[in-house]
Design an enzyme around this catalytic site. Structure first.
Site, PDB file in Angstrom:
ATOM      1  N   ASP A 177      46.733  41.003  35.018  1.00 18.44           N
ATOM      2  CA  ASP A 177      47.068  41.561  33.707  1.00 18.44           C
ATOM      3  C   ASP A 177      46.295  42.846  33.433  1.00 18.44           C
ATOM      4  OD1 ASP A 177      48.961  39.768  32.931  1.00 18.44           O
ATOM      5  OD2 ASP A 177      47.631  38.539  31.710  1.00 18.44           O
ATOM      6  N   ASP A 178      45.523  43.293  34.404  1.00 19.22           N
ATOM      7  CA  ASP A 178      44.673  44.469  34.237  1.00 19.22           C
ATOM      8  C   ASP A 178      45.068  45.509  35.283  1.00 19.22           C
ATOM      9  OD1 ASP A 178      42.662  46.310  33.941  1.00 19.22           O
ATOM     10  OD2 ASP A 178      41.060  44.997  34.651  1.00 19.22           O
ATOM     11  N   PRO A 179      45.986  46.426  34.943  1.00 15.68           N
ATOM     12  CA  PRO A 179      46.465  47.386  35.944  1.00 15.68           C
ATOM     13  C   PRO A 179      45.409  48.394  36.398  1.00 15.68           C
ATOM     14  CG  PRO A 179      47.355  47.919  33.776  1.00 15.68           C
ATOM     15  CD  PRO A 179      46.613  46.621  33.635  1.00 15.68           C
TER      16      PRO A 179
END
Length: 201
Positions: A5-7
């Protein structure tokens, strides 16, 4: 595997590759790249089931060597016929890894310094006690290695206290059984007290 969820970790990975390309070589008309480590994201999304490249049908009797070394179940190591229950063993080992930040078993042979089934089996015996003789008799494996000092799961688990620790160890104990027939099914595990407590929203 977990979704990301953390690009930002992917962006950093891409930037690092642009600035400092990974070593590579060409062999047999193919380019082989050295692996580059991906940073741990600050947020993980739901687990994703993946890598079914070695999957087999469980209704058939199997004896072949499967599973990553550190996740190998007793029946795979002992060359006892196996089926779906090996996946329950994997789940128990993977939950330990995720929760404790290290492998429950590493199988490093003190004599050879590399993974060996006999060392892995010795670690299992140190944790679970000796396997049932009738279970071992169904296999073909011979170990020939000293058993490490016994350290039960309750002593190895260091992140929890009180009833939460007790419930966590009992949850793992339902999966980490010598005999596959004694392991709970995934459906039964979904009803476990510790799992339900930590998955309720």
């Amino acid at each position: 595997m977990f979704g990301i969820d953390d690009p930002s970790v992917l962006e950093k990975f891409e930037q690092d590759e642009l600035e400092h390309p990974t070593p590579r070589k060409e062999t047999g008309g193919r380019i082989i790249y050295q692996s580059r480590e991906l940073q741990m994201p600050s947020r993980l999304s739901a687990p994703v089931l993946c890598d079914f490249g070695s999957s087999v049908w469980g209704e058939e009797e199997h004896r072949e060597d499967v599973q990553p070394d550190v996740y190998r179940s007793p029946e795979v190591i002992l060359e006892v016929p196996w089926s779906y229950e090996i996946d329950v063993w994997n789940i128990g080992c993977a939950i330990w890894d995720m929760f404790e930040g290290g492998h429950l078993f590493d199988g490093t042979d003190p004599e050879h310094g590399v993974y060996r089934s006999r060392a892995h089996l010795a670690e299992m015996i140190a944790l679970l006690g000796p396997p049932p003789p009738e279970f071992v008799a169904r296999g073909e494996f011979q170990a020939g290695i000293p058993i490490p000092r016994s350290i039960p799961l309750t002593d190895r688990e260091t992140n929890l206290e009180g009833s939460d620790k007790r419930m966590f160890v009992e949850f793992l104990d339902k999966m980490l059984q010598w005999d596959p027939k004694n392991r709970q099914t995934p459906k039964q595990l979904l009803q476990d007290e510790w799992l339900r407590k930590h998955t309720q929203s």
